[in-house]
Design an enzyme around this catalytic site. Structure first.
Site, mmCIF file in Angstrom:
data_model
loop_
_atom_site.group_PDB
_atom_site.id
_atom_site.type_symbol
_atom_site.label_atom_id
_atom_site.label_comp_id
_atom_site.label_asym_id
_atom_site.label_seq_id
_atom_site.Cartn_x
_atom_site.Cartn_y
_atom_site.Cartn_z
ATOM 1 N N THR A 94 43.107 18.559 -52.315
ATOM 2 C CA THR A 94 42.218 17.745 -53.152
ATOM 3 C C THR A 94 40.777 18.131 -52.855
ATOM 4 O O THR A 94 40.403 18.276 -51.682
ATOM 5 C CB THR A 94 42.392 16.232 -52.921
ATOM 6 O OG1 THR A 94 41.248 15.542 -53.472
ATOM 7 C CG2 THR A 94 42.519 15.848 -51.459
ATOM 8 N N ASP A 102 38.396 16.306 -53.017
ATOM 9 C CA ASP A 102 37.712 15.157 -52.392
ATOM 10 C C ASP A 102 37.693 15.229 -50.870
ATOM 11 O O ASP A 102 36.889 14.551 -50.230
ATOM 12 C CB ASP A 102 38.385 13.847 -52.809
ATOM 13 C CG ASP A 102 38.125 13.511 -54.271
ATOM 14 O OD1 ASP A 102 37.219 14.133 -54.860
ATOM 15 O OD2 ASP A 102 38.826 12.648 -54.810
ATOM 16 N N MET A 119 31.700 14.741 -58.057
ATOM 17 C CA MET A 119 32.939 13.961 -57.990
ATOM 18 C C MET A 119 33.049 13.225 -56.660
ATOM 19 O O MET A 119 32.394 13.581 -55.682
ATOM 20 C CB MET A 119 34.145 14.853 -58.224
ATOM 21 C CG MET A 119 34.411 15.054 -59.702
ATOM 22 S SD MET A 119 35.931 15.949 -59.978
ATOM 23 C CE MET A 119 36.183 15.605 -61.723
ATOM 24 N N GLY A 122 19.977 20.685 -49.421
ATOM 25 C CA GLY A 122 18.637 20.150 -49.141
ATOM 26 C C GLY A 122 18.200 19.044 -50.086
ATOM 27 O O GLY A 122 17.061 19.030 -50.556
ATOM 28 N N ARG A 150 15.732 13.660 -64.872
ATOM 29 C CA ARG A 150 16.862 14.156 -65.663
ATOM 30 C C ARG A 150 18.174 13.997 -64.906
ATOM 31 O O ARG A 150 18.182 13.928 -63.667
ATOM 32 C CB ARG A 150 16.662 15.640 -66.011
ATOM 33 C CG ARG A 150 15.372 15.944 -66.741
ATOM 34 C CD ARG A 150 15.339 15.281 -68.111
ATOM 35 N NE ARG A 150 14.074 15.529 -68.786
ATOM 36 C CZ ARG A 150 13.929 16.409 -69.784
ATOM 37 N NH1 ARG A 150 14.949 17.124 -70.201
ATOM 38 N NH2 ARG A 150 12.741 16.570 -70.344
ATOM 39 N N HIS A 182 34.193 18.074 -64.245
ATOM 40 C CA HIS A 182 35.389 18.843 -63.873
ATOM 41 C C HIS A 182 35.123 20.316 -63.578
ATOM 42 O O HIS A 182 36.037 21.022 -63.132
ATOM 43 C CB HIS A 182 36.464 18.685 -64.948
ATOM 44 C CG HIS A 182 37.097 17.312 -64.909
ATOM 45 N ND1 HIS A 182 36.493 16.228 -65.482
ATOM 46 C CD2 HIS A 182 38.226 16.866 -64.321
ATOM 47 C CE1 HIS A 182 37.241 15.150 -65.267
ATOM 48 N NE2 HIS A 182 38.303 15.505 -64.565
ATOM 49 N N GLN A 202 33.701 21.173 -61.176
ATOM 50 C CA GLN A 202 33.927 21.195 -59.717
ATOM 51 C C GLN A 202 35.380 21.448 -59.350
ATOM 52 O O GLN A 202 35.683 21.818 -58.227
ATOM 53 C CB GLN A 202 33.504 19.848 -59.104
ATOM 54 C CG GLN A 202 32.039 19.568 -59.228
ATOM 55 C CD GLN A 202 31.724 18.089 -59.049
ATOM 56 O OE1 GLN A 202 31.489 17.643 -57.941
ATOM 57 N NE2 GLN A 202 31.723 17.337 -60.131
HETATM 58 O O1 F6P Z 1 40.825 15.452 -57.707
HETATM 59 C C1 F6P Z 1 40.103 14.348 -57.255
HETATM 60 C C2 F6P Z 1 39.205 13.898 -58.333
HETATM 61 O O2 F6P Z 1 38.534 15.031 -58.760
HETATM 62 C C3 F6P Z 1 38.197 12.803 -58.048
HETATM 63 O O3 F6P Z 1 37.060 13.206 -57.362
HETATM 64 C C4 F6P Z 1 37.910 12.309 -59.443
HETATM 65 O O4 F6P Z 1 37.392 11.018 -59.432
HETATM 66 C C5 F6P Z 1 39.248 12.378 -60.075
HETATM 67 O O5 F6P Z 1 39.943 13.408 -59.428
HETATM 68 C C6 F6P Z 1 39.232 12.636 -61.564
HETATM 69 O O6 F6P Z 1 40.531 12.680 -62.000
HETATM 70 P P1 F6P Z 1 40.957 13.016 -63.496
HETATM 71 O O7 F6P Z 1 40.689 14.460 -63.718
HETATM 72 O O8 F6P Z 1 42.394 12.697 -63.550
HETATM 73 O O9 F6P Z 1 40.124 12.156 -64.372
#
Ligand code: F6P
Length: 332
Positions: free
Chosen positions: A125, A127, A169, A185, A255, A261, A263
């Site tokens: 993950t 995260d 995320m 930074g 801004r 996604h 990421q």
């Molecule tokens: O994979 C983890 C994660 O990227 C979290 O950081 C994010 O909140 C969530 O998945 C988003 O999930 P989905 O793509 O199912 O909306």
């Protein structure tokens, strides 16, 4: 152990394919047959299971996402759903399962082990919020993607004397925001683990202005005001709220950039490929040696095997000393 299945479940993460490849090749080498389950636990219910060979896992090491696809299955949480899943596992003669994903995926794995299947988990993950491992597959790549974006945002922030609020995320977890803030930074980092103090963010921006710098970068994890997926409109995103407050108080051109996604995709970094490869091979070795309900992890620069129950007992939290360092550096 003659037949092993591999599942990727929950949010995908760069490096999952490396784990699938290594698990498959290790199992084949040990004389096992290997099966890939498509779309996580949902594919187990619908029977989307097919054999993985050394050819099907060729040319995937460098690819982001997961060749097995992924899903979050509500049906698997029901007894009927699990019954259908078990039937398919029995039909294919599968005895052991490698589950690649986050804590929700490991809860599913433990359900399967309660029903008689050997399971080993691999933390995957972006995260990075899984206990019993310093790193989860995908975190390093995601972090580098965020840093690349911050570098680019900084160029234009400098040129236009602007404040940029960058949302990353992390619904419940601040790892991406904190490490991106530290390595990028940032002037302020807001994470779900710490109550947001928007006045402090404003003070930082004013302080930066006083020393003669006209731009600022603020990093915000998407979950600082609660679950971003619970039906709020995009305009109510954490970053917009923070930017609106800043704009009101400091009257600077502020801004917002929501990285979203982006990421989760992209070619895995060398670290995620290596991690995925070592995790995949180790997971299969564990299954073959008769282990179950275990998770492979990376602790103090080495592989470490821990009980899966322990890994899901609580969410891993950001290190307080790392947060304190980011805070200190941003306030000088
Ligand atoms: O994979 C983890 C994660 O990227 C979290 O950081 C994010 O909140 C969530 O998945 C988003 O999930 P989905 O793509 O199912 O909306």
């Amino acid at each position: 152990m003659k037949r092993i299945a591999i599942i990727t479940s929950g949010g995908d993460a760069p490096g999952m394919n490396a784990a699938i490849r290594a698990a498959t090749l290790t199992a084949i080498k040990a004389g096992c047959e290997v099966f890939g389950v498509k779309r996580g636990y949902q594919g187990l219910i619908t029977g989307e299971i097919s054999e993985l060979t050394s050819l099907t896992v060729s040319d995937i090491l460098h690819r982001g996402g997961t060749i097995l696809h992924s899903a979050r299955s509500k049906e698997f949480a029901t007894a009927e759903g699990r019954e259908k899943a078990i039937k398919h596992l029995h039909d294919f003669g599968i005895e052991g399962i490698v589950v690649i994903g986050g804590d929700g995926s490991f809860r599913g794995a433990l359900e399967l082990s309660n029903l008689g299947f050997a399971t080993v988990g691999i933390p995957g993950t972006i995260d990075n919020d899984i206990e019993c491992t310093d790193l989860s597959i995908g975190f390093d790549t995601a972090l580098n993607t965020v840093l690349d974006s911050i570098n680019k945002i900084r160029d234009t922030a400098v040129s236009h004397d602007r404040v940029y609020v960058v949302e990353v995320m992390g619904k419940n977890s601040g790892f991406i925001a904190l490490y991106a803030g530290l390595a990028g930074g940032a002037d302020a980092v807001l994470i779900p683990e710490v109550e947001p103090d928007l006045d402090q963010v404003v003070q930082r921006i004013e302080m930066v202005s006083r020393i003669g710098r006209r731009h600022s970068i603020v990093i915000v994890a998407e979950g600082i005001f609660g679950d971003p997926l619970s039906g709020r409109a995009f305009s109510e995103s954490a970053a917009f709220k923070v930017a609106t407050y800043i704009n009101l108080k400091v009257k600077k051109d502020t801004r917002v950039t929501i990285l979203g996604h982006i990421q989760r995709g992209g070619s895995p970094s060398a670290l995620d490929r290596t991690l995925g490869t070592r995790f995949g091979a180790k997971a299969v070795e564990l299954l073959i040696s008769g282990e179950s309900r275990m998770m492979v992890g990376w602790v103090d620069h080495d592989l470490k095997v821990s009980p899966m129950d322990e890994a899901i007992a609580r969410k891993k939290r950001v290190e307080p000393e790392v947060y304190a360092l980011a805070e200190t550096l941003a306030s000088i």
